[in-house]
Enzyme design. Structure first.
Site, short mmCIF file in Angstrom:
data_model
loop_
_atom_site.label_atom_id
_atom_site.label_comp_id
_atom_site.label_asym_id
_atom_site.label_seq_id
_atom_site.Cartn_x
_atom_site.Cartn_y
_atom_site.Cartn_z
CE LYS A 239 -4.43 0.56 -0.05
NZ LYS A 239 -5.50 -0.31 -0.58
P1 NAD Z 1 -13.04 7.84 -2.68
O1 NAD Z 1 -12.20 8.68 -2.47
O2 NAD Z 1 -13.50 7.76 -4.21
O3 NAD Z 1 -14.59 8.00 -1.70
C1 NAD Z 1 -14.54 8.08 -0.38
C2 NAD Z 1 -15.76 8.56 -0.01
O4 NAD Z 1 -15.99 8.67 1.36
C3 NAD Z 1 -16.27 9.94 -0.56
O5 NAD Z 1 -17.54 10.01 -0.70
C4 NAD Z 1 -15.95 10.82 0.78
O6 NAD Z 1 -16.85 11.99 1.01
C5 NAD Z 1 -16.38 9.78 2.07
N1 NAD Z 1 -15.72 10.36 3.30
C6 NAD Z 1 -14.66 10.69 3.57
N2 NAD Z 1 -14.71 11.17 4.95
C7 NAD Z 1 -15.89 10.61 5.38
C8 NAD Z 1 -16.52 10.78 6.65
N3 NAD Z 1 -15.87 11.15 7.83
N4 NAD Z 1 -17.77 10.26 6.74
C9 NAD Z 1 -18.44 9.91 5.39
N5 NAD Z 1 -18.03 9.45 4.57
C10 NAD Z 1 -16.74 10.17 4.24
O7 NAD Z 1 -12.65 6.40 -2.16
P2 NAD Z 1 -12.82 4.95 -2.64
O8 NAD Z 1 -11.95 4.47 -3.47
O9 NAD Z 1 -14.25 4.75 -2.77
O10 NAD Z 1 -12.50 4.00 -1.22
C11 NAD Z 1 -13.43 4.06 -0.19
C12 NAD Z 1 -13.01 3.04 0.73
O11 NAD Z 1 -12.88 1.55 -0.06
C13 NAD Z 1 -11.63 3.13 1.35
O12 NAD Z 1 -11.47 2.42 2.54
C14 NAD Z 1 -10.73 2.26 0.49
O13 NAD Z 1 -9.55 1.73 1.17
C15 NAD Z 1 -11.68 1.08 0.03
N6 NAD Z 1 -11.26 0.29 -1.03
C16 NAD Z 1 -11.33 0.83 -2.22
C17 NAD Z 1 -10.95 0.44 -3.45
C18 NAD Z 1 -11.22 0.88 -4.82
O14 NAD Z 1 -10.94 0.22 -5.68
N7 NAD Z 1 -11.28 2.41 -5.11
C19 NAD Z 1 -10.90 -1.00 -3.51
C20 NAD Z 1 -10.84 -1.46 -2.11
C21 NAD Z 1 -11.04 -1.02 -1.09
#
Ligand code: NAD
Length: 549
Positions: A239
Site C-alpha cells: 500500500k
Molecule cells: P473515494 O475517495 O472515491 O471515496 C471516499 C468517500 O468517502 C467519499 O464519498 C468521501 O466523501 C467519503 N468520506 C470521507 N470521509 C468521510 C467521513 N468522515 N464520513 C463519511 N464519508 C466520508 O474512495 P474509494 O476508492 O471509494 O474508497 C473508499 C474505501 O474503500 C476506502 O476504505 C478504500 O480503502 C476502500 N477500497 C477502495 C477500493 C477501490 O477500488 N477504490 C478497493 C478496495 C477498497
C-alpha cells in the site's frame, strides 16, 4: 539495538514457575536483563509506579486478581509498558484474548525454552519502540490484533506469526511540490509499504488523505496480503500513501505531487516488483500520471506498472466499478444464504466515492431501495428511497452530497444506525465500534471500506447474529480486476467486459463459499474465517520458500 540491561518485572505467584523463568532468562547471554519478581498484582502495580520497568512478564491468574482484569489493571497503571502473558496450557484461549486486549505476546510456560523467551522479549521491546513512533496507529493495531486472533484459532507456527506481524519493506519519503503560486513549496510525507514479498510482485493502492501515516499504510498493506491470498492471486500485499488533503489541491498541484511521489518510490515499484492502483483520494487520472512518470524514467511505455488506469492507456474494462460490483455480487450471495429477498429490501451506503457510488448503483439495479447515503459533507435519509441517478447528478455539479434536495440531512453516526436490511460501508476505517455495534439495525453488514469495524465490535456483531462480509472479502473485487488488468497488460491482449465480470464473479464466489464453509465448520465469525483462508496460503508459501540464507 536495545538499551541494556533490560529491566523486567515478573509478576508470577507460582514459586516453581518463577524460578524456572528466572533461570531461562539468565541462560541466554545475549539477553542482559535485571529481573525483579513479585507474587501479587498489588506489589507489581506499586513497582510499576516507579516508572523504570521496560517490560512486564505477567501471569493472569494471581491471588489478588484474575484473568483479563489482571492485564487491564497493569495496562491502566503503565499503558506505555509492554506486557507479555505467561500462560499454562489450559489457559491459552485466555492468553489469546489478552493479546487481543493489548498484550504483546503470550508464552506457554510448560514447554518454554530460553531462546523462545528471549526472542519474545527482544521482539516485544522493538515492537513497543516502533509503536511509539510512526507505526503507532489504531488501524495497524487493529490489523495486528485481527491477525493474532486468526493465528490463535489456526494454531499458527510461532516463527511465521512473528514474521508476518510487520511488513517486510517500508519506504518513507518526504518531498516537495510547488503550489500553483510558484513562490510556495509544500513538503509532504509519502509512504510505500510492501508487507509480504514471497507470493509474487506486491500489489496495493495509493491513498491521498490528510491522516495517512506509516501505521495506516502498513495496516492496509497487511490486509492486501490476506485479500490477495484469499482470492488466490499471485501477489503479496502493499500500500502507498501521501499525507495530504487532496481536496485542497488544484489539478496541476495534484499532478506535480503525483509525479514527484512516483519519482521518490520508483526504485521499488515496477510491473514485476510492486504494482500500485487507486485508493481513497486517487483515481484513473492519478494512475495515468504515475504510469507516465515511470515510463519517462525508464525510456519506454510501461502500462503494467499500475492498474486502475484509463482504458485508452491499457486499463481494463470494468476496473473502475469493480469494487462496488464485486461487493454487490457478494451481497447477493449473502442474501441467498440468509434467505433475504433483495428485491424490495432496503440499504444504506456510507461513502459516495468510487466504491460507495457503484455499490449504490448496482444495489439499485438489483431492486434494492436505497434509504440512506452519506459522504464527508452529510448523511441523507429518505424512507421512500433515493434516486442514485439524481445523487450522481448532484455530486457531478456540487462535488459533495450536501444540499441534495430530496432527503432529510442526518449525521454519519445516525446513518449507521438506520433501520435497513443491508448496511454497506464504503468510506473510512473505524466506523463500527464497541459504542455503536449494539445499535446497528441491519441484517447484513457489507464492508467495502478497509478496516471499518473494530475488533471488539466484531464480537458484538457475531453475538447479535449480524452477518458480516469482511473487508478482505467484500472489497476484493478491486484487486481482482486489477489482477486481470495486469495480466492483460503483460500479455498485450484485452478481454471483453462480459469475460471480466464472469471471471470476477467466479473468483469472488469461490472465496465466499470457502469462507462461509470454514466459518460454519469452526463456529467462527466470517472475518476470522477469511483471514485464516488467506494466512494459511501465505504460510504454506513461506514454509516452502524457507529462510534465506
Ligand atoms: P473515494 O475517495 O472515491 O471515496 C471516499 C468517500 O468517502 C467519499 O464519498 C468521501 O466523501 C467519503 N468520506 C470521507 N470521509 C468521510 C467521513 N468522515 N464520513 C463519511 N464519508 C466520508 O474512495 P474509494 O476508492 O471509494 O474508497 C473508499 C474505501 O474503500 C476506502 O476504505 C478504500 O480503502 C476502500 N477500497 C477502495 C477500493 C477501490 O477500488 N477504490 C478497493 C478496495 C477498497
Amino acid at each position: 539495538m536495545l538499551d541494556l540491561p533490560v529491566r523486567l518485572l515478573l509478576i508470577e505467584d507460582n514459586p516453581l514457575h518463577r524460578r524456572l523463568i528466572q533461570q531461562l532468562l539468565t541462560a541466554d547471554p545475549q539477553l542482559q536483563c535485571e529481573v525483579e519478581a513479585v507474587e501479587r498484582l498489588a506489589d507489581g502495580l506499586a513497582r510499576l509506579a516507579r516508572n523504570d520497568v521496560d517490560l512486564v512478564l505477567l501471569d493472569l491468574v494471581l491471588p489478588d486478581s484474575q484473568e483479563l482484569e489482571t492485564l487491564l489493571r497493569v495496562r491502566l497503571a503503565a499503558p506505555q509498558v509492554p506486557v507479555v502473558i505467561l500462560t499454562s496450557l489450559d489457559d491459552v484461549k485466555l492468553a489469546a484474548r489478552a493479546v487481543e486486549s493489548g498484550a504483546y505476546d503470550y508464552l506457554v510456560k510448560s514447554n518454554l525454552k530460553s531462546t523462545a523467551l528471549s526472542r519474545s522479549i527482544r521482539y516485544t521491546l522493538s515492537r513497543a519502540r516502533a509503536r511509539g513512533g510512526e507505526w503507532d496507529s489504531p488501524m495497524f493495531r487493529l490489523a495486528q490484533q485481527q491477525f493474532l486472533k486468526a493465528a490463535q484459532y489456526m494454531d499458527l507456527d510461532d516463527n511465521i506469526r512473528q514474521r508476518l506481524l510487520f511488513p517486510q519493506r517500508t519506504q518513507v519519503v518526504s518531498f516537495p511540490f510547488f503550489r500553483d503560486d510558484r513562490s510556495q513549496v509544500e513538503t509532504v510525507f509519502g509512504y510505500r509499504v510492501q508487507h509480504v514479498l514471497s507470493m509474487g510482485p506486491t500489489k496495493g493502492g495509493i491513498r491521498y488523505h490528510q491522516d495517512v501515516d506509516l501505521g495506516e499504510v502498513a495496516a492496509l498493506a497487511m490486509w492486501m496480503t490476506w485479500k490477495c491470498a484469499l482470492m488466490k492471486l499471485p501477489f503479496g500485499g502493499a500500500k502507498g500513501g501521501v499525507r495530504v488533503d487532496p481536496t485542497s489541491l488544484s489539478k496541476r498541484e495534484l499532478q506535480r505531487l503525483t509525479r514527484r511521489y512516483t519519482a521518490e518510490i520508483i526504485d521499488i515499484i515496477g510491473p514485476d516488483r510492486d504494482i500500485p492502483a487507486p485508493d481513497m483520494g486517487t483515481d484513473e487520472q492519478v494512475m495515468a500520471w504515475l504510469m507516465d512518470t515511470y515510463s519517462q524514467q525508464v525510456g519506454h511505455a510501461v502500462p503494467a506498472v499500475v492498474t486502475g488506469k484509463p482504458v485508452v492507456l491499457g486499463g481494463s474494462l470494468g476496473r473502475k466499478e469493480a469494487t462496488g460490483r464485486g461487493l454487490v455480487y457478494l451481497i447477493k450471495a449473502s442474501a441467498e444464504h440468509l434467505g433475504l429477498d433483495l428485491s424490495g429490501a432496503s440499504a444504506v451506503v456510507q461513502g459516495f466515492g468510487n466504491v460507495g457510488s457503484y455499490t449504490a448503483r448496482f444495489l439499485a439495479e438489483a431492486g434494492v431501495k436505497l434509504v440512506g447515503v452519506s459522504d464527508v459533507s452529510t448523511g441523507l435519509f429518505n424512507p421512500n428511497g433515493l434516486s442514485v441517478d439524481a445523487l450522481l447528478a448532484h455530486v457531478a455539479e456540487h462535488r459533495v452530497l450536501a444540499g441534495f434536495p430530496d432527503a432529510e440531512a442526518i449525521s454519519n453516526q445516525e446513518l449507521l444506525e438506520l433501520d435497513c436490511d443491508v448496511l454497506a460501508l464504503a468510506a473510512l476505517q473505524n466506523q463500527v465500534t464497541v459504542e455503536n455495534a449494539d445499535r446497528l439495525k441491519c441484517r447484513l453488514l457489507a464492508e467495502g471500506a478497509n478496516g471499518p469495524t473494530m475488533l471488539e465490535a466484531d464480537d458484538i456483531l457475531f453475538e447479535r447474529g449480524i452477518f458480516v462480509l469482511p473487508d478482505i472479502l467484500g472489497n476484493a473485487g478491486g484487486v481482482t480486476v486489477s489482477y486481470f488488468e495486469w495480466v492483460q497488460g503483460i500479455q498485450n491482449l484485452t478481454w471483453t467486459l462480459e469475460e471480466i465480470n464472469a471471471r470476477l464473479q467466479t473468483i469472488l464466489l469461490d472465496a465466499f463459499h470457502r469462507t462461509l464453509k470454514r466459518a460454519g465448520e469452526n463456529h467462527i465469525d466470517m472475518r476470522t474465517a477469511a483471514l485464516i483462508e488467506g494466512v494459511s496460503r501465505v504460510t504454506e508459501a513461506k514454509l516452502l520458500r524457507g529462510v534465506f540464507p
